[in-house]
Design an enzyme around this catalytic site. Structure first.
Site, short mmCIF file in Angstrom:
data_model
loop_
_atom_site.label_atom_id
_atom_site.label_comp_id
_atom_site.label_asym_id
_atom_site.label_seq_id
_atom_site.Cartn_x
_atom_site.Cartn_y
_atom_site.Cartn_z
CD GLU A 224 10.89 -25.46 23.61
OE1 GLU A 224 10.51 -25.95 21.90
OE2 GLU A 224 10.04 -25.04 24.36
CD GLU A 346 10.83 -21.14 26.49
OE1 GLU A 346 9.43 -21.92 25.75
OE2 GLU A 346 11.58 -21.01 25.46
#
Ligand code: CA
Length: 600
Positions: A224, A346
């Site tokens: 991320e 995810e």
């Protein structure tokens, strides 16, 4: 919305700050649910040649998923070039200050892995922190009475154990540098305490450590990335795309077989809307990641519901119908345009609200079924992720059936037996005959007339490590012919002598009914010093008048995967992306040229 979509740190901490349930009293269900996914094996489509074996039949049975994986367009292929798809789950913990996967105070790790396997997941995404590898990082939160073989091990040694058993039972593994320090997420891939050099050297250490285990399929370089990380801005300290190239190439220098997973950022260009951390891959269109080893790059994103952060698109009047367009624009286009495979590394939800349910149903539908679908690893396995929960309920043993049932339709079983045509490699053998340029001889009356249609399987790739002619054979005459009397030649210049391998990806007549050989010409011709000769076995049957064989998707490569320059290849036409008659692909009936012109 204006400005930046940015998850507050508190949210992020919450999401990854998992509450260790020191569940002492919980009895472990050692009986893991090893209900074998036998349907996987039953579903195997074994196409065995039913016709009498020919000396050149090379059908063999392989098991899907074997060996190292590589990419081809938006598809991931195994070592036998069989399509595979990552449908897996995240098991968190190594990235936290327990320095071990969560739940080991309640369960035995092998029982947990057996349960993951039994539920149909084929891959484990394992987050870690660089701090895990520090000498002072002592694994904790483990009940050693139920995990006796983990006692006294370092975090890395526990990782060996997890990966070792996962590999043994058929679970593939993606490693994920989730954060530099165990204490918090990091927008960038480095911090003052953990500089980029450490990020890269840890990756190289892991790539080397697991390079002989093909079940470890690759590296998710950093979790991320977000502001101030940018994509394409050119600042080496901030441009995530450039950093991904540095780390990716360093890994591939040690272990060229790994897939390199590159997540997005949150914001691409100033003034444009931002997206989830790691979820924005709009920059790929203009600034693609370029690695030194071809066919290793997989892009990756994360996507969530308001469980993690509310976002403007959840309030659109046409929600959830707005979602596919949203996904297309931020990351799905990469998959749909065949730029590279995509992994949704995810995604997860508590599945409490109607919005959650609509979101998950939409995403599952978007990811698609079968080998050609988008790759995914669900977040997550552990119930202690406070924003999303997990597949396991809080007892660390029973399964959240609603979440599991949502994912079941898009699972992709590996380990299935399939029959494939083995490559025919002939090296540089001279052709037994010495063909000279011929002009077509019309078929004698009653034999019909043959035409070949062609299109290019990899448009735009003039320099490519695979030649991908796609062919259809038409009988435009008035009589039936036996396909076993027909051969087709695809002419090209083999730029550098190398043994080659042939593959049939798909054929309406059955790949097991098609065979081929490589032939080197004794003398160079115009735009050709070799051809691939495709022929049919008896099982291909008869081609009636007015009929055609349907598609035959053929490809071949040099065994060292070096590139072909197709610009000087006689039969190649990179502009033909739809089927059209092709006279530079020649057809022979009983050895006589009946369609097209051979190179001069
Ligand atoms: Ca060439």
């Amino acid at each position: 919305m204006s400005g930046i979509t940015k998850q507050p740190l508190s949210v992020l901490l919450q999401r990854r700050l998992v509450l260790l349930i020191a569940g002492v009293g919980i009895t472990i269900l050692i009986m893991s649910i090893v209900l074998a996914i036998a349907l996987a094996n039953n579903a195997a489509s074994t196409r065995t040649a039913s016709n009498k074996p020919s000396h050149s039949t090379n059908a063999k049975t392989v098991v899907t998923g074997q060996g190292s994986w590589h990419t081809d367009g938006s598809q991931i292929l195994d070592a036998n070039n069989q399509p595979v798809r990552i449908t897996g789950i995240n098991w968190s913990g190594f990235e936290t200050s327990t320095y071990s996967p969560h739940g080991l105070s309640s369960r035995n790790y092998k029982a947990m892995l057996d349960q993951i396997k039994s539920l149909g997941y084929n891959t484990l995404r394992l987050p870690y922190s660089n701090q895990l590898f520090n000498p002072g990082s002592i694994p904790n939160g483990i009940d050693f009475s139920i995990n006796p073989d983990l006692q006294g091990l370092t975090g890395l040694q526990i990782m060996d154990k997890i990966i070792g058993y996962a590999s043994q039972i058929g679970l593939h593994v993606i490693l994920d540098q989730h954060r530099p320090s165990a204490s918090a997420q990091s927008a960038l891939w480095y911090t003052a305490a953990y500089p980029e050099s450490r990020w890269i050297s840890d990756w190289q250490m892991l790539a080397n450590r697991y390079k002989n285990n093909p079940m470890v399929i690759g590296a998710d370089l950093h979790n991320e990335p977000n502001t101030p990380a940018c994509w394409g801005c050119g600042n080496p300290k901030l441009d995530w795309r450039l950093a991904a190239e540095r780390a990716g190439n360093a890994i591939l220098a040690v272990n060229p077989n790994w897939l390199i997973f590159v997540e997005g950022v949150n914001c691409y260009q100033p003034g444009t809307p931002c997206y989830w951390w790691g979820g924005n891959l709009q920059g790929v269109a203009r600034y693609p990641v370029q690695l030194n080893v071809a066919h290793r790059l997989v892009y990756s994103v994360h996507d969530y519901t308001p469980d993690v952060q509310d976002q403007p698109w959840f309030h659109a009047s046409n929600y959830p119908d707005n979602l596919p367009v949203l996904w297309d624009s931020y990351w799905g286009y990469i998959y749909k345009q065949g730029i590279a495979p995509v992994l949704v590394g995810e995604f997860g939800t508590t599945l409490q609200t109607n919005k959650d349910k609509q979101w998950l149903a939409s995403l599952v539908n978007y990811l698609g079924t079968g080998a050609g679908g988008i790759n995914w690893t669900y977040w997550g396995w552990s119930p202690d992720s406070v924003d999303t929960g997990g597949i396991l309920n809080s007892d660390w043993t029973t399964v959240n059936q609603a979440r599991q049932a949502s994912l079941t339709p898009i699972m992709f079983p590996l380990g299935v037996k399939v029959s494939v045509v083995e490559p025919t490699t002939t090296g540089n053998k001279p052709t037994p005959t010495s063909p000279s340029a011929k002009t077509p001889t019309p078929l004698s009356h009653g034999h019909g007339a043959l035409q070949v249609y062609y299109k290019v399987g990899n448009p735009g790739a003039v320099s490519a490590n695979q030649v991908m002619p796609q062919l259809e054979l038409f009988n435009t005459g008035s009589a039936s012919i036996n396909l076993s009397d027909v051969t087709i030649r695809y002419w090209y210049t083999l730029d550098r002598q190398q043994a080659e391998s042939y593959w049939c990806d798909y054929a309406v007549v059955g790949c097991n009914n098609i065979t081929s050989k490589f032939v080197s010409l004794p003398a160079q011709r115009a735009q050709a010093n070799a051809y691939l000769e495709i022929s049919f076995l008896n099982g291909a049957g008869i081609l009636g008048p007015g009929n055609n064989t349907g598609q035959m998707q053929i490809r071949f490569n040099k065994n060292d995967w070096s590139n072909f320059n197709q610009a000087d290849d006689y039969s190649y036409d990179g502009s033909l992306t739809t089927f059209a008659p092709k006279t530079k692909v020649t057809v022979y009936y009983k050895g006589i040229l009946v369609w097209g012109s051979e190179p001069a």
